[in-house]
Design an enzyme around this catalytic site. Structure first.
Site, PDB file in Angstrom:
ATOM      1  N   ARG A  24      12.340   1.495 -21.008  1.00  0.00           N
ATOM      2  CA  ARG A  24      11.995   0.887 -19.482  1.00  0.00           C
ATOM      3  C   ARG A  24      11.778  -0.500 -19.436  1.00  0.00           C
ATOM      4  NH1 ARG A  24      12.849   5.149 -18.552  1.00  0.00           N
ATOM      5  NH2 ARG A  24      11.551   6.933 -17.576  1.00  0.00           N
TER       6      ARG A  24
ATOM      7  N   TYR B 103       8.727  10.530  -3.900  1.00  0.00           N
ATOM      8  CA  TYR B 103       8.353   9.150  -3.978  1.00  0.00           C
ATOM      9  C   TYR B 103       9.327   8.069  -3.603  1.00  0.00           C
ATOM     10  CZ  TYR B 103       7.082   4.495  -5.966  1.00  0.00           C
ATOM     11  OH  TYR B 103       6.724   3.282  -6.053  1.00  0.00           O
TER      12      TYR B 103
ATOM     13  N   ALA C  44       0.903  -1.180  -0.022  1.00  0.00           N
ATOM     14  CA  ALA C  44       0.059  -0.137  -0.065  1.00  0.00           C
ATOM     15  C   ALA C  44       0.840   1.379  -0.008  1.00  0.00           C
ATOM     16  CB  ALA C  44      -0.904  -0.112   1.180  1.00  0.00           C
TER      17      ALA C  44
ATOM     18  N   ILE D 228       3.742  10.756 -27.027  1.00  0.00           N
ATOM     19  CA  ILE D 228       5.047  10.147 -26.456  1.00  0.00           C
ATOM     20  C   ILE D 228       5.912  11.307 -25.759  1.00  0.00           C
ATOM     21  CG2 ILE D 228       7.163   9.243 -27.385  1.00  0.00           C
ATOM     22  CD1 ILE D 228       5.703   8.139 -29.560  1.00  0.00           C
TER      23      ILE D 228
ATOM     24  N   LYS E  73      10.673   5.416  -0.405  1.00  0.00           N
ATOM     25  CA  LYS E  73      10.762   4.108  -0.328  1.00  0.00           C
ATOM     26  C   LYS E  73      12.279   3.827   0.082  1.00  0.00           C
ATOM     27  CE  LYS E  73       6.818   2.505  -2.258  1.00  0.00           C
ATOM     28  NZ  LYS E  73       6.049   1.419  -1.722  1.00  0.00           N
TER      29      LYS E  73
ATOM     30  N   PHE F 101      10.782  -2.887 -11.286  1.00  0.00           N
ATOM     31  CA  PHE F 101      10.815  -1.926 -12.490  1.00  0.00           C
ATOM     32  C   PHE F 101       9.325  -1.755 -13.106  1.00  0.00           C
ATOM     33  CE2 PHE F 101      15.346  -1.131 -13.300  1.00  0.00           C
ATOM     34  CZ  PHE F 101      15.549  -1.724 -11.968  1.00  0.00           C
TER      35      PHE F 101
ATOM     36  N   ARG G 299       8.613  14.416 -20.242  1.00  0.00           N
ATOM     37  CA  ARG G 299       7.919  14.506 -19.137  1.00  0.00           C
ATOM     38  C   ARG G 299       9.036  14.906 -17.970  1.00  0.00           C
ATOM     39  NH1 ARG G 299       4.349   9.440 -16.699  1.00  0.00           N
ATOM     40  NH2 ARG G 299       6.285   8.624 -16.600  1.00  0.00           N
TER      41      ARG G 299
ATOM     42  N   HIS H 139       0.005   5.255 -16.279  1.00  0.00           N
ATOM     43  CA  HIS H 139       0.980   4.047 -16.936  1.00  0.00           C
ATOM     44  C   HIS H 139       0.840   3.830 -18.469  1.00  0.00           C
ATOM     45  CE1 HIS H 139       1.063   3.264 -12.534  1.00  0.00           C
ATOM     46  NE2 HIS H 139       2.247   3.206 -12.895  1.00  0.00           N
TER      47      HIS H 139
ATOM     48  N   THR I 292      11.131   0.253  -5.283  1.00  0.00           N
ATOM     49  CA  THR I 292      11.007   0.608  -6.613  1.00  0.00           C
ATOM     50  C   THR I 292      12.192   0.945  -7.166  1.00  0.00           C
ATOM     51  OG1 THR I 292      10.130   2.425  -7.836  1.00  0.00           O
ATOM     52  CG2 THR I 292      10.601   3.089  -5.700  1.00  0.00           C
TER      53      THR I 292
END
Ligand code: UFG
Length: 329
Positions: free
Chosen positions: A221, A141, A74, A207, A145, A169, A282, A189, A117
């Site tokens: 990726r 983020y 979670a 893209i 982690k 990944f 991005r 995603h 991650t």
């Protein structure tokens, strides 16, 4: 084993619940249903709608269900949002996890499996990414982690907690029978967005960046099937029998695919044309991320069943075709 799956109604958690049953374990799900879907968990699975940061609720479940191991999926996982709302990310991803760990230790449960991650590596200095590379997250983020990873190390040493932390990944795909799959709101995603563009539910796929230093100019990726991820988690259980064990594994197929290759693969799998718009980069996207998972393969006997991205996309496509509105909640 009696396993509490925190976030078991979410994307990776719900697939893990099914793999636990297949492997002969007894999963119990805790989910606050903020992002999870009740319909992602079979009615035969004990389900508690509760918050992981509520030690009384968690403690009661641990005792009443005789929980021996906790798996924790979670988390908030929108990288961009973590930059603008870091409080939310530290609160949920770190502070609430700390409360969960405290509830475990207070109730004598000392086995833990954690979703980490590849974002903990930031922009890696070398590829593929092996576990020993320095970790330097470039957003809150990834930092939250990594903070949990460090907390786990200290808890293993001080309190005898045994844990395995998996750095995923790009989790992708859906259950092979098409019964559960990916349903995020909002969806960010790549693969589900490209499928929506193929079916006309979205106008096009943008893209993000075509001028990267990669073979076709788009980001690379490592897309790994969600059931392959789930199986690695379960393979780690027996290593957690002794107290104070701390394990870290990178999980990916090791085969990078570009954004353009994903679009081509979706077209090949669906037989539909994907309208494409070339857009700006991005912010925060590293050009290439892919895993060296030989440690998980050697130590856990992890076998990657879905080695081709088209096979992964085919499972996602089956789910989307049967459930165009996801779980419909
Ligand atoms: N992309 C597009 N267009 C889109 C969406 C994505 O071109 O509409 C591109 C992205 O720029 C990226 C690739 O597709 O190059 C994959 O993007 P995703 O958003 O699907 O996945 P990310 O690699 O950004 O994110 C994943 C996990 C995160 C994790 C991150 C670590 O979903 O939880 O890896 O970098 F934090």
């Amino acid at each position: 084993m009696n396993v509490l799956v925190v976030g078991g109604a979410g994307y990776i958690g719900s697939h893990c619940v099914r793999q636990l049953v297949a492997a002969g374990h007894r999963p119990v799900v805790l989910d606050n249903l903020v992002f999870g879907h009740r319909g992602a968990v079979g009615p035969e699975i004990p389900f508690y709608e509760a918050d992981l940061g509520d030690p009384e609720a968690v403690g009661r479940i641990l005792r009443e269900e005789s929980i021996e191991l906790v798996m924790h999926f979670a988390a908030f996982a929108y990288v961009g949002e973590s930059v603008t709302k870091p409080r939310k990310y530290y609160e949920n991803n770190f502070v609430a996890t700390l409360r969960l760990l405290e509830a475990m230790l207070d109730n004598g449960v000392n086995k833990f499996v954690f979703s980490s991650t590849c974002a903990t590596f930031g922009e890696p200095e070398r590829l593929p990414i092996v576990e020993s590379l320095p970790q330097a997250p470039i957003n809150p983020y990834g930092q939250t982690k990594l903070d949990v990873e460090n907390c786990l190390k200290a808890f293993a040493q001080a309190y005898g907690l045994s844990f395995a932390a998996f750095r995923y990944f790009n989790a992708a795909g859906a259950a092979e029978d098409g019964s559960i799959g990916e349903d995020h709101d909002p969806e960010t995603h790549l693969i589900p967005l490209v499928i929506d563009a193929a079916t006309g539910r979205r106008e096009n796929i943008k893209i993000f960046g075509t001028d990267y230093d990669t073979p076709d100019g788009t980001c690379l990726r490592d897309y790994v099937h969600v059931d392959d991820l789930a199986r690695a988690h379960i393979a780690a259980f027996e290593k957690l029998e002794a107290p104070g064990v701390g394990l870290f594994y990178n999980l990916g197929t090791g085969r990078p695919n570009s954004v353009r290759e994903i679009i081509e693969a979706v077209e090949a799998v669906t037989g539909l044309k994907v309208p494409v718009v070339e857009d700006a980069r991005r912010p925060g996207d590293p050009p290439a991320l892919y895993a060296d998972s030989s440690k998980a393969q050697a130590e856990l006997g992890w076998e990657i069943k879905f080695t081709e991205v088209r096979e992964i996309i085919a499972t996602a496509w089956r789910w989307h075709k049967a459930n165009p509105d996801g779980f419909g909640d």
